[in-house]
Design an enzyme around this catalytic site. Sequence first.
Site, PDB file in Angstrom:
ATOM      1  N   GLY A   1      14.174  -4.156  -4.408  1.00 35.26           N
ATOM      2  CA  GLY A   1      14.568  -3.127  -3.443  1.00 35.26           C
ATOM      3  C   GLY A   1      14.243  -1.707  -3.845  1.00 35.26           C
ATOM      4  O   GLY A   1      14.747  -0.762  -3.235  1.00 35.26           O
ATOM      5  N   LYS A   2      13.388  -1.536  -4.854  1.00 30.34           N
ATOM      6  CA  LYS A   2      13.021  -0.174  -5.310  1.00 30.34           C
ATOM      7  C   LYS A   2      12.381   0.629  -4.180  1.00 30.34           C
ATOM      8  O   LYS A   2      12.823   1.728  -3.858  1.00 30.34           O
ATOM      9  CB  LYS A   2      11.969  -0.282  -6.423  1.00 30.34           C
ATOM     10  CG  LYS A   2      12.504  -0.247  -7.810  1.00 30.34           C
ATOM     11  CD  LYS A   2      11.427  -0.050  -8.858  1.00 30.34           C
ATOM     12  CE  LYS A   2      10.061  -0.571  -8.567  1.00 30.34           C
ATOM     13  NZ  LYS A   2       9.805  -1.964  -8.578  1.00 30.34           N
ATOM     14  N   SER A   3      11.321   0.042  -3.590  1.00 33.52           N
ATOM     15  CA  SER A   3      10.599   0.785  -2.549  1.00 33.52           C
ATOM     16  C   SER A   3      11.464   0.982  -1.310  1.00 33.52           C
ATOM     17  O   SER A   3      11.370   2.015  -0.634  1.00 33.52           O
ATOM     18  CB  SER A   3       9.311   0.053  -2.167  1.00 33.52           C
ATOM     19  OG  SER A   3       8.483  -0.035  -3.291  1.00 33.52           O
TER      20      SER A   3
ATOM     21  N   GLU B   1       6.537   4.076  -8.550  1.00 29.77           N
ATOM     22  CA  GLU B   1       5.441   3.538  -9.384  1.00 29.77           C
ATOM     23  C   GLU B   1       4.251   4.498  -9.398  1.00 29.77           C
ATOM     24  O   GLU B   1       3.103   4.074  -9.339  1.00 29.77           O
ATOM     25  CB  GLU B   1       4.988   2.158  -8.860  1.00 29.77           C
ATOM     26  CG  GLU B   1       6.078   1.129  -8.683  1.00 29.77           C
ATOM     27  CD  GLU B   1       6.410   0.364  -9.965  1.00 29.77           C
ATOM     28  OE1 GLU B   1       5.893   0.738 -11.033  1.00 29.77           O
ATOM     29  OE2 GLU B   1       7.213  -0.585  -9.878  1.00 29.77           O
TER      30      GLU B   1
END
Lengths: 482, 256
Positions: free
Chosen positions: A56-58, A182
Site C-alpha cells: 500500500g505504499k503507492s 521509490e
Amino acid sequence: MNYPTKGTQDPCLDIRNLSFTYQSWKKEKNSPVLAGLDLRLEHKSKTLLLAPFDRGKSTLARIISGLCPKYLPGALEGSVHICGKDLANTEPWELLLDCGYVSQNPQEQFVALSVEDEIAFPLEALGLTRVEIARRVDSALVNWGLDDLRTSSQQELSGGERKRVLLAVQQAIHPHFWVLDESFDDLDRSWREYLTTLIREGEGTTLVLASRYLEQFEDLFDQFALLDEGKIRFGEKAEILHSFSILCGDELPNPLNDQKILIQDEHTLVCSSLLTVRIRISTLEAKPFKLSVPSFTITSGDLVTLVGPNGSGKSTFSRLLCGLDEPKEGTFTLDGEEMNQRELNRSVGYLFQNPDLQIFLPTVREELSWSLKRRKDLNDRQVDAMVCECATLFGLDLEETPSTMSYPLRKALQAAVYYLLDRPFYILDELDNALTYSVALSIIALLRRNGAGILLITHDRKFARLVSETTYAIEAGILERA
Amino acid sequence: MTTNTFVAGDGFLYRMDPRAKIMAMLLVCVFLFLGITLEGLYATVVLLILVGSVNTGIQHTGRTFKSILPMLIFMVLFMPFNVRGGESLISIGSFTLITREGALQAARLGGRFIGITYACTLLFATTPMTDVMLGLRWYRLPYKASLVVTLAFTYIPFIADSFIQITESHRLREGGDLEKKRSVFKRLKDLLPTLTSALVVALRSIPYLAMSLEQRGFGRKEKRTSYHSLDSYRHTFTDFLISFTIPIVLWLIFKA
C-alpha cells in the site's frame, strides 16, 4: 521560500484512522490496503517509510497527493490533513505548493511534450512571470543534468532521465512537502547522491517510500517507519531495518548461490563490432546518440550485469540484443551461426523496464496463456497446467486484473510471461526496481533454472554483487567488460 | 501519455508564424472541399507533399503516408460500391459493380483525405505544440479549449506509439517455431488483439493524464501565464499574406 518551523502550528501531514479499500470489479470484495493507519509528520522532518511491495505504499502516496480515491476509486475512511488542509475538501491542484509527489512509474506523470515544458507547466499554473518561470526552468534543467535534453520529448528519454525530469519539476515548484515513491530507483549513482544531498539540505518535509534500504539512505532520515498490514509503525532505525529485513526475506539464503541449473542445450550468443546511431527528432542541436559494442558474449547459465549512467544506452543495447532494433553495423551469432532480427526475437527474452508496456490482457490467466495458445504442440489442458504452475511459482492470482495489480506484482507477471516462453537468454532491465532483493533474486533464479543466460541491468551495486561478478559497463558510448 | 508530433528542422515553414500557419491550414482544408477540378485537387496534394518533403524530410513524409494508407485503401476500395447510378465501368452480367461516378467520388475522397492529413501534419510537424497553443489562444480560443485541441493531436500519435510497443511486445512473446510467411488473413487476425490492446492502453491512460494535469495545477484559480511567446516570429504580416494568397490563387487556377 519560508517554511513553517517544527511544532509551531499544524503538522505538515496528519493522517488519522485512515482505511482504504480499492473498488472491486469482481463479485468478491477487495481486502483493505490500509486499515486504521495513523501518521503525523512535523514540518522539516525527513522520514523513510519502508515496506515490501504490495503493502500500500503507492496507494498511501496517492491518497496524500489527493489523487486517490478521485481517480483510483475505492472506499476511504478517516482523515488526511496537509499543512492544515483537509483533503476531503481539497482538489489536487490546490496542493501544488503544499505537496509534490513523484510517482514510482514516471511515464504516468508526463503531461507536456518536452522536458522544459514539463517543468514550466505547473509554474504557468501558479501564474509566475515569464522571467521567473525561465529562471526556475533553467536552474532545474542544469541541476538535474537535463539542459541538453531541454527540447526532447519523453519518448526520447531513458527511464532514469524521465525520473530526473519529474524530480526537476518538483524542484522548480518547490512545494513544502515532498512525497517520493521509490524515487531513487531508475537513478544512477551520481543522481542518487544528488537527490540525497537535496533531501539532506532541503528545508521542507520529505517522505521517502521505499521497498529497499539503499546505501544512500544512511544518515539521511530522522525518522524510520514500517508499513505493514495496513498500518504504520515508527521505531529506532536498527529495529525498523531488522523488522523490514525479516518482512522482505533478506535473511533467506540467496537462491542463486549454488543453484543447480539444468542446461539441456548449451548456447553461446556473441555480438561483434556493433554500432548503432540514433538521431533525436525533437532537436537539431543534440549530437546523435552512438553506442559501440566491440564484443559481448553470453553463454547458457551465465549471470552477467550491465551498468552505466542514465541514458548511456543500456536499453538501446537490450533492444539490439533481442532483435527489436537493427544495428547500423555488426553481427549477432548464436553457436557460431549468424542471427537475423526475427531469430533474435525468439532467442532473447527482454523484460522491459516498464512492465506496463508488456502486459495488456484483462486477466493474469489470459496474459500467461497468450503465447502458449499459439503453440501447435500444446493442447488446452497442457496450457492450463503450465499456466497454473507458473502462477503458483510467481505468486500470482490467475483471475486478477493486471491493470489493477500493484507495480511490483505487474513486474512479477511480466517475468512469469517470459518464464513460460523458456528462452535461452533473458535481459532483465532494472528488474530490481520496486522489488525486494529476495523477490528479485527469486525471479532471476526461476528464469535461470532451465539454463538460461541472464543479462541484468541495474543501478544498485549491492544487488549487482548479489547476482554476479561478471559485469559489463557502458562508458562514453562504448560497452565493454568492466 | 502524449506523443510529440514536432520534427526538428530549419525549413521555411519552421520560421513561419504559427498563427499564419493555422490560418493556412484551415484555408487549405476549406479549399479541398470547394468546387475544384480533380486535377486541381491532386496538384494541391502533390504541392503539400512536396512542401512537406522539403521541410520535414522525405522519410517523415513517407511515414505519414504509410500511417494513413490502411484507411485510404479501405475508403478507395469500398466507396465506389456505394454509388450505384451513372455510367458502368465494371459489371458482372447485368449487375453493375463500379460506376464512373463512384470511381470519381472515391478518387476525390481519397485526395481530400491525403490533403487534409498533410495540411495538418505540416502544421504540427513544423510547429512546437506550445506555439500551436499560443496561436490558438491568439484567436481567442480559451486556454482549456486550446489544451484539449493540442492534447487531442498528441494523443492520437500516442495511441499509434502504444500500438507499435504492443506489436513489439507480442513479437517478443511469439511461441513455437519460426513460421514461414504468414497469410494476409492470419496477419489480419493477429492484428485484432494488438489493436484491442492499444485501445485498452489508451483508455487506461486517460485517468492518469487527468490525474497528472490536476496535480500539475490545472484547474487553479490564478490567471495562467505562459513560458513561451510568439515574439520570435518576425514576419507575421508577410506570413499571413502568404497564408491567404496561396489558397486563393489555387482556387482561382483550379476552380471547376
